[in-house]
Design an enzyme around this catalytic site. Structure first.
Site, PDB file in Angstrom:
ATOM      1  N   GLU A  92       0.819  -1.205   0.000  1.00 36.33           N
ATOM      2  CA  GLU A  92       0.000   0.000   0.000  1.00 36.33           C
ATOM      3  C   GLU A  92       0.853   1.255   0.000  1.00 36.33           C
ATOM      4  OE1 GLU A  92      -3.786  -1.820   2.435  1.00 36.33           O
ATOM      5  OE2 GLU A  92      -2.582  -0.262   3.362  1.00 36.33           O
ATOM      6  N   CYS A 105       3.232   8.409   0.880  1.00 35.15           N
ATOM      7  CA  CYS A 105       3.947   7.531   1.799  1.00 35.15           C
ATOM      8  C   CYS A 105       4.129   6.184   1.086  1.00 35.15           C
ATOM      9  CB  CYS A 105       3.092   7.413   3.057  1.00 35.15           C
ATOM     10  SG  CYS A 105       3.747   6.349   4.292  1.00 35.15           S
ATOM     11  N   CYS A 116       8.023  -3.260  15.388  1.00 37.09           N
ATOM     12  CA  CYS A 116       7.701  -2.266  16.418  1.00 37.09           C
ATOM     13  C   CYS A 116       6.358  -2.673  17.033  1.00 37.09           C
ATOM     14  CB  CYS A 116       7.600  -0.875  15.805  1.00 37.09           C
ATOM     15  SG  CYS A 116       9.138  -0.337  15.029  1.00 37.09           S
ATOM     16  N   CYS A 119       3.146  -1.191  15.487  1.00 37.68           N
ATOM     17  CA  CYS A 119       3.063  -1.038  14.027  1.00 37.68           C
ATOM     18  C   CYS A 119       2.428  -2.259  13.382  1.00 37.68           C
ATOM     19  CB  CYS A 119       4.453  -0.810  13.447  1.00 37.68           C
ATOM     20  SG  CYS A 119       4.416  -0.599  11.655  1.00 37.68           S
ATOM     21  N   GLU A 160      11.245  -1.763   6.075  1.00 36.31           N
ATOM     22  CA  GLU A 160      12.396  -1.022   6.595  1.00 36.31           C
ATOM     23  C   GLU A 160      13.291  -0.673   5.399  1.00 36.31           C
ATOM     24  OE1 GLU A 160      13.615   0.552   9.199  1.00 36.31           O
ATOM     25  OE2 GLU A 160      15.400   0.775   7.965  1.00 36.31           O
ATOM     26  N   SER A 191      12.713   6.998   6.073  1.00 40.14           N
ATOM     27  CA  SER A 191      12.490   6.785   7.498  1.00 40.14           C
ATOM     28  C   SER A 191      13.016   5.410   7.874  1.00 40.14           C
ATOM     29  CB  SER A 191      10.987   6.867   7.778  1.00 40.14           C
ATOM     30  OG  SER A 191      10.734   6.681   9.158  1.00 40.14           O
ATOM     31  N   ASN A 290      -1.289   5.991  17.526  1.00 39.51           N
ATOM     32  CA  ASN A 290      -2.566   5.756  16.873  1.00 39.51           C
ATOM     33  C   ASN A 290      -2.932   4.315  17.242  1.00 39.51           C
ATOM     34  OD1 ASN A 290      -4.599   6.670  15.283  1.00 39.51           O
ATOM     35  ND2 ASN A 290      -3.565   6.284  13.360  1.00 39.51           N
ATOM     36  N   CYS A 334       0.201   7.087   8.149  1.00 41.89           N
ATOM     37  CA  CYS A 334       1.447   6.698   7.510  1.00 41.89           C
ATOM     38  C   CYS A 334       2.194   5.732   8.426  1.00 41.89           C
ATOM     39  CB  CYS A 334       2.248   7.970   7.272  1.00 41.89           C
ATOM     40  SG  CYS A 334       3.530   7.750   6.107  1.00 41.89           S
TER      41      CYS A 334
HETATM   42  N1  SAH Z   1      10.709   0.962   9.063  1.00 38.33           N
HETATM   43  C1  SAH Z   1      10.719   2.384   8.857  1.00 38.33           C
HETATM   44  C2  SAH Z   1       9.554   2.869   8.024  1.00 38.33           C
HETATM   45  C3  SAH Z   1       8.203   2.642   8.672  1.00 38.33           C
HETATM   46  S1  SAH Z   1       7.509   4.125   9.173  1.00 38.33           S
HETATM   47  C4  SAH Z   1      10.754   3.098  10.189  1.00 38.33           C
HETATM   48  O1  SAH Z   1      10.566   2.445  11.202  1.00 38.33           O
HETATM   49  O2  SAH Z   1      11.027   4.285  10.210  1.00 38.33           O
HETATM   50  C5  SAH Z   1       7.470   3.997  10.903  1.00 38.33           C
HETATM   51  C6  SAH Z   1       6.752   5.207  11.445  1.00 38.33           C
HETATM   52  O3  SAH Z   1       5.347   5.053  11.283  1.00 38.33           O
HETATM   53  C7  SAH Z   1       6.953   5.379  12.903  1.00 38.33           C
HETATM   54  O4  SAH Z   1       8.142   6.091  13.192  1.00 38.33           O
HETATM   55  C8  SAH Z   1       5.753   6.185  13.287  1.00 38.33           C
HETATM   56  O5  SAH Z   1       5.989   7.530  12.983  1.00 38.33           O
HETATM   57  C9  SAH Z   1       4.674   5.692  12.332  1.00 38.33           C
HETATM   58  N2  SAH Z   1       3.740   4.735  12.971  1.00 38.33           N
HETATM   59  C10 SAH Z   1       3.615   3.421  12.715  1.00 38.33           C
HETATM   60  N3  SAH Z   1       2.636   2.885  13.480  1.00 38.33           N
HETATM   61  C11 SAH Z   1       2.156   3.879  14.227  1.00 38.33           C
HETATM   62  C12 SAH Z   1       1.117   3.967  15.214  1.00 38.33           C
HETATM   63  N4  SAH Z   1       0.407   2.909  15.598  1.00 38.33           N
HETATM   64  N5  SAH Z   1       0.857   5.177  15.767  1.00 38.33           N
HETATM   65  C13 SAH Z   1       1.584   6.262  15.390  1.00 38.33           C
HETATM   66  N6  SAH Z   1       2.558   6.239  14.470  1.00 38.33           N
HETATM   67  C14 SAH Z   1       2.837   5.072  13.895  1.00 38.33           C
END
Ligand code: SAH
Length: 345
Positions: A92, A105, A116, A119, A160, A191, A290, A334
């Site tokens: 997506e 994004c 994470c 995530c 990643e 990121s 979120n 995002c």
């Molecule tokens: N792997 C890379 C790219 C993924 S983006 C990285 O970790 O940077 C990851 C970002 O998505 C996080 O830093 C955060 O800003 C956002 N994100 C993901 N899940 C989230 C959630 N449940 N609530 C808020 N932000 C979230």
């Protein structure tokens, strides 16, 4: 390069070699490159500047890397694009209109190995890397759908990016090509949850893109809990790699910190984060969690607690902001992509 490699992943030089091998004049390469990379025309049959015979020949031999399966728009204007890949996998992208910007994004992997806790993309682990065309086409298809170029690109979709760094760099070179979309690297953000050596590799690439480091914790112990898929013991090394990146590129680096009540939002966390980041050309972006369905126990802090955390950083000389989330009604914030759909299938 295989003979059927999708057009969206080829540089102008690669395309020229390919056409010459087909017995076509080299100048056709630029026409095709511009149609693909500038206007997002991925079906050779629609490349009206080419002779009919060449259009048909290309269409027979080459398929795009992605297929646009679904477009969903939320009330706040955030739009989610679901793509099908040749092996049936799904990825997506999200388009986020905000403050006069139109940010796309982009995903870099199917799934994600970092896992994470908050995530959605990491729940099933890593499935595979995306190839160059699969990365590049997300922007091209959204560009074609919009009728204009998005203003900013952030690599904050699934995956990643630095664990697929060579393909990510190749896609960025295509987006920034002056005969393509002509994106300024300043409007592209990579990121990463991070590997310090890969941050250095990105600095050496000379691309000059903006980087965001998904830190989420100011010490190794907290980070091991919240970002379990990232190699341990590197919290400080990661911030130092970010500081080196800022020095080398002259560009401020963002540290992202998802705030979760009772997990990483105590005053001691703020103090440790300030000690790591103050005075290093690092901007801290606080993001209230979120909520995600796979971890109902995780909660965002109250507004007051989040503002308190922000103030505490600022009082210690940190440049910091508190972000608001977008696209929650279609789970398109995002960085929160694809799990829900994967579970439905
Ligand atoms: N792997 C890379 C790219 C993924 S983006 C990285 O970790 O940077 C990851 C970002 O998505 C996080 O830093 C955060 O800003 C956002 N994100 C993901 N899940 C989230 C959630 N449940 N609530 C808020 N932000 C979230």
């Amino acid at each position: 390069m295989s003979s059927s490699a999708p057009l969206a992943g080829l540089t102008l030089d690669e395309l020229r070699d390919r056409l010459v091998a087909l017995g076509e004049p080299p100048y056709r390469a630029k026409q095709i490159f511009q149609a693909v990379q500038q206007r997002g025309v991925l079906d050779p049959r629609e490349m009206t500047t080419l002779p009919l015979e060449l259009r048909e020949r290309l269409a027979e031999e080459i398929s795009p890397a992605t297929e646009l399966v679904e477009v969903q728009t939320s009330e706040d204007g955030t739009t989610k694009f679901l793509f099908g890949l040749h092996d049936g996998k799904r990825i997506e992208s999200v388009l986020i209109p905000e403050d006069g910007r139109n940010t796309i994004c982009v995903s870099s992997q199917v799934g994600c190995p970092i896992r994470c806790v908050f995530c959605a993309s990491g729940v099933e682990g890593l499935i595979r890397n995306l190839d160059v065309a699969e990365i590049a086409e997300q922007v091209l298809r959204v560009r074609a759908h919009l009728g204009e170029r998005p203003s900013h690109i952030v690599m904050m979709g699934m995956g990643e990016p630095l664990l697929n760094i060579e393909n990510v760099i190749a896609a960025i070179r295509l987006w920034t090509d002056k005969d393509g979309l002509g994106f300024s690297p300043r409007r592209i953000t990579v990121s990463t949850a991070g590997t310090p050596s890969k941050v250095d590799r990105l600095a050496e690439s000379g691309l000059g893109v903006h980087i965001a480091i998904s830190l989420h914790a100011p010490d190794d112990e907290t980070r091991a809990r919240l970002v379990p898929g990232s190699p341990g013991g590197r919290t400080r090394a990661l911030v130092e790699a970010g500081a080196r990146y800022a020095r080398k590129t002259g560009r401020d680096v963002t540290v992202e910190y998802v705030l979760m009540a009772g997990e990483n939002d105590a005053p001691e966390h703020a103090d440790a984060l300030a000690a790591l980041t103050a005075g290093r050309h690092i901007h801290v972006n606080l993001i209230p969690l979120n909520p995600v369905s796979h971890r109902p126990d995780l909660k965002a802090p109250s507004g007051l607690a989040a503002t308190g955390f922000l103030r505490r950083l600022q009082q210690q000389g940190v440049s910091a902001t508190l972000r608001t989330q977008r696209g929650e009604d279609i789970a398109a914030a995002c960085g929160q992509l694809a799990l829900e759909r994967a579970l439905e299938d």
